[in-house]
Design a protein around this motif. Sequence first.
Motif, PDB file in Angstrom:
ATOM      1  N   GLY A 194      59.642   8.299 -16.458  1.00 24.80           N
ATOM      2  CA  GLY A 194      59.725   8.644 -15.041  1.00 24.80           C
ATOM      3  C   GLY A 194      61.157   8.784 -14.561  1.00 24.80           C
ATOM      4  O   GLY A 194      61.498   9.695 -13.800  1.00 24.80           O
ATOM      5  N   PHE A 195      62.016   7.879 -15.000  1.00 29.52           N
ATOM      6  CA  PHE A 195      63.417   7.955 -14.579  1.00 29.52           C
ATOM      7  C   PHE A 195      64.104   9.177 -15.170  1.00 29.52           C
ATOM      8  O   PHE A 195      64.897   9.853 -14.495  1.00 29.52           O
ATOM      9  CB  PHE A 195      64.163   6.678 -14.982  1.00 29.52           C
ATOM     10  N   LEU A 196      63.818   9.479 -16.430  1.00 26.34           N
ATOM     11  CA  LEU A 196      64.426  10.656 -17.051  1.00 26.34           C
ATOM     12  C   LEU A 196      63.969  11.933 -16.351  1.00 26.34           C
ATOM     13  O   LEU A 196      64.781  12.845 -16.117  1.00 26.34           O
ATOM     14  CB  LEU A 196      64.058  10.703 -18.529  1.00 26.34           C
ATOM     15  N   ALA A 197      62.685  12.011 -16.012  1.00 29.47           N
ATOM     16  CA  ALA A 197      62.182  13.193 -15.321  1.00 29.47           C
ATOM     17  C   ALA A 197      62.821  13.327 -13.941  1.00 29.47           C
ATOM     18  O   ALA A 197      63.248  14.417 -13.541  1.00 29.47           O
ATOM     19  CB  ALA A 197      60.661  13.127 -15.208  1.00 29.47           C
ATOM     20  N   ALA A 198      62.872  12.219 -13.202  1.00 27.00           N
ATOM     21  CA  ALA A 198      63.482  12.264 -11.873  1.00 27.00           C
ATOM     22  C   ALA A 198      64.955  12.639 -11.955  1.00 27.00           C
ATOM     23  O   ALA A 198      65.469  13.420 -11.145  1.00 27.00           O
ATOM     24  CB  ALA A 198      63.312  10.922 -11.173  1.00 27.00           C
ATOM     25  N   ALA A 199      65.650  12.100 -12.938  1.00 25.38           N
ATOM     26  CA  ALA A 199      67.077  12.375 -13.085  1.00 25.38           C
ATOM     27  C   ALA A 199      67.343  13.845 -13.362  1.00 25.38           C
ATOM     28  O   ALA A 199      68.433  14.354 -13.078  1.00 25.38           O
ATOM     29  CB  ALA A 199      67.662  11.523 -14.201  1.00 25.38           C
ATOM     30  N   SER A 200      66.342  14.549 -13.894  1.00 25.46           N
ATOM     31  CA  SER A 200      66.533  15.964 -14.223  1.00 25.46           C
ATOM     32  C   SER A 200      66.509  16.849 -12.984  1.00 25.46           C
ATOM     33  O   SER A 200      66.934  18.006 -13.053  1.00 25.46           O
ATOM     34  CB  SER A 200      65.464  16.427 -15.213  1.00 25.46           C
ATOM     35  N   VAL A 201      66.015  16.328 -11.849  1.00 29.13           N
ATOM     36  CA  VAL A 201      65.932  17.153 -10.643  1.00 29.13           C
ATOM     37  C   VAL A 201      66.538  16.492  -9.410  1.00 29.13           C
ATOM     38  O   VAL A 201      67.042  17.179  -8.519  1.00 29.13           O
ATOM     39  CB  VAL A 201      64.463  17.547 -10.335  1.00 29.13           C
ATOM     40  N   ALA A 202      66.475  15.176  -9.320  1.00 31.31           N
ATOM     41  CA  ALA A 202      66.838  14.477  -8.084  1.00 31.31           C
ATOM     42  C   ALA A 202      68.310  14.094  -8.053  1.00 31.31           C
ATOM     43  O   ALA A 202      69.026  14.174  -9.055  1.00 31.31           O
ATOM     44  CB  ALA A 202      65.959  13.238  -7.915  1.00 31.31           C
ATOM     45  N   ASP A 203      68.744  13.648  -6.880  1.00 34.82           N
ATOM     46  CA  ASP A 203      70.124  13.193  -6.700  1.00 34.82           C
ATOM     47  C   ASP A 203      70.321  11.754  -7.162  1.00 34.82           C
ATOM     48  O   ASP A 203      71.453  11.298  -7.327  1.00 34.82           O
ATOM     49  CB  ASP A 203      70.516  13.299  -5.223  1.00 34.82           C
ATOM     50  N   GLY A 204      69.228  11.035  -7.328  1.00 33.56           N
ATOM     51  CA  GLY A 204      69.318   9.645  -7.749  1.00 33.56           C
ATOM     52  C   GLY A 204      67.940   9.071  -7.942  1.00 33.56           C
ATOM     53  O   GLY A 204      66.921   9.720  -7.675  1.00 33.56           O
ATOM     54  N   VAL A 205      67.895   7.830  -8.407  1.00 36.38           N
ATOM     55  CA  VAL A 205      66.627   7.120  -8.566  1.00 36.38           C
ATOM     56  C   VAL A 205      66.734   5.752  -7.919  1.00 36.38           C
ATOM     57  O   VAL A 205      67.833   5.213  -7.743  1.00 36.38           O
ATOM     58  CB  VAL A 205      66.235   6.964 -10.055  1.00 36.38           C
ATOM     59  N   GLU A 206      65.588   5.221  -7.571  1.00 41.84           N
ATOM     60  CA  GLU A 206      65.489   3.861  -7.052  1.00 41.84           C
ATOM     61  C   GLU A 206      64.655   3.059  -8.028  1.00 41.84           C
ATOM     62  O   GLU A 206      63.664   3.567  -8.567  1.00 41.84           O
ATOM     63  CB  GLU A 206      64.844   3.882  -5.661  1.00 41.84           C
ATOM     64  N   LEU A 207      65.065   1.817  -8.283  1.00 38.62           N
ATOM     65  CA  LEU A 207      64.314   0.968  -9.207  1.00 38.62           C
ATOM     66  C   LEU A 207      64.374  -0.478  -8.733  1.00 38.62           C
ATOM     67  O   LEU A 207      65.137  -0.831  -7.836  1.00 38.62           O
ATOM     68  CB  LEU A 207      64.859   1.111 -10.627  1.00 38.62           C
ATOM     69  N   ASP A 208      63.517  -1.315  -9.328  1.00 38.60           N
ATOM     70  CA  ASP A 208      63.366  -2.708  -8.913  1.00 38.60           C
ATOM     71  C   ASP A 208      63.725  -3.626 -10.066  1.00 38.60           C
ATOM     72  O   ASP A 208      63.330  -3.372 -11.207  1.00 38.60           O
ATOM     73  CB  ASP A 208      61.928  -2.978  -8.483  1.00 38.60           C
ATOM     74  N   VAL A 209      64.435  -4.718  -9.757  1.00 37.06           N
ATOM     75  CA  VAL A 209      64.932  -5.608 -10.805  1.00 37.06           C
ATOM     76  C   VAL A 209      64.345  -7.006 -10.643  1.00 37.06           C
ATOM     77  O   VAL A 209      64.447  -7.614  -9.576  1.00 37.06           O
ATOM     78  CB  VAL A 209      66.475  -5.695 -10.774  1.00 37.06           C
ATOM     79  N   ARG A 210      63.731  -7.499 -11.718  1.00 26.77           N
ATOM     80  CA  ARG A 210      63.259  -8.881 -11.806  1.00 26.77           C
ATOM     81  C   ARG A 210      63.742  -9.477 -13.119  1.00 26.77           C
ATOM     82  O   ARG A 210      64.252  -8.760 -13.988  1.00 26.77           O
ATOM     83  CB  ARG A 210      61.731  -8.953 -11.720  1.00 26.77           C
ATOM     84  N   ARG A 211      63.561 -10.784 -13.284  1.00 28.08           N
ATOM     85  CA  ARG A 211      64.003 -11.449 -14.502  1.00 28.08           C
ATOM     86  C   ARG A 211      62.803 -11.913 -15.324  1.00 28.08           C
ATOM     87  O   ARG A 211      61.841 -12.473 -14.786  1.00 28.08           O
ATOM     88  CB  ARG A 211      64.891 -12.658 -14.184  1.00 28.08           C
ATOM     89  N   SER A 212      62.879 -11.670 -16.623  1.00 31.13           N
ATOM     90  CA  SER A 212      61.822 -12.120 -17.527  1.00 31.13           C
ATOM     91  C   SER A 212      61.957 -13.614 -17.809  1.00 31.13           C
ATOM     92  O   SER A 212      62.958 -14.253 -17.447  1.00 31.13           O
ATOM     93  CB  SER A 212      61.889 -11.344 -18.846  1.00 31.13           C
ATOM     94  N   GLY A 213      60.982 -14.158 -18.498  1.00 28.83           N
ATOM     95  CA  GLY A 213      60.992 -15.579 -18.815  1.00 28.83           C
ATOM     96  C   GLY A 213      62.128 -15.987 -19.722  1.00 28.83           C
ATOM     97  O   GLY A 213      62.525 -17.162 -19.740  1.00 28.83           O
ATOM     98  N   ASP A 214      62.689 -15.030 -20.479  1.00 32.40           N
ATOM     99  CA  ASP A 214      63.822 -15.351 -21.349  1.00 32.40           C
ATOM    100  C   ASP A 214      65.132 -14.769 -20.828  1.00 32.40           C
ATOM    101  O   ASP A 214      66.085 -14.585 -21.576  1.00 32.40           O
ATOM    102  CB  ASP A 214      63.557 -14.884 -22.784  1.00 32.40           C
TER     103      ASP A 214
END
Length: 227
Positions: free
Chosen positions: A24-44
């Motif tokens: 999804g990010f690669l596809a969006a990056a091919s046309v859009a000005d930027g991407v938005e994403l969400d960051v969480r932390r895994s158990g490790d």
Amino acid sequence: MRPHLKVIGHRGWPARFPDNTLSGFLAAASVADGVELDVRRSGDGRLVVSHDPFIGDHVVHETPWATLAEIDLGGGHHPALLDEVLAAIPGTPAQLEVKNWFTDPGFEPDHRIALETAQRARPGDLVTGFNPETLAAVRRDFPDVPTGLAMQAPLQLQDAIALCLDEGHTALVPHHELLVERLETDLEIYPWTVDEPRRAIELVELGVTGIITNDPGSILEITGRRT
């Protein structure tokens, strides 16, 4: 009017791919000005790209990355690490939304997740979040990294603008329904999440900096920047 409307892929391109996946990010990056994403932390301790505190039946902050990485999000797509996404789209600015609300599973009162995210921010990236204290920690330790306050009701727009200006944030990221008139501010304004054509045009007329959308290709067509 602002000189150039930015179209931002919300969690990539969810109209075509599962949320927060490399494809999804690669596809969006091919046309859009930027991407938005969400960051969480895994158990490790890894920084995982995930909007919700759960991926499948697993609580993100309780589950090691090796387990999360194997979850099928649909169509053979899997979760991604923040580092993987940033490496995959080196020329595309990203809005890095840090998920660290007070009631979230895995909430970090020292805001370390935000600091580790800001440490990875590249020129053009924007660190965002709903928690003002988390963003204040970024402003304190990484004053050169641009930050933006995400907000929705019941917080009022003028109160959010005042907070941004007081704290030195670059941008305001409001729910689009809060915008009913042009805002007289030098802040960058990125309303979310906008997929309906008429609403997109209304926001363009209100002079927003950019639109965060699940379907960046369609919004580019609506705004006349893609045929």
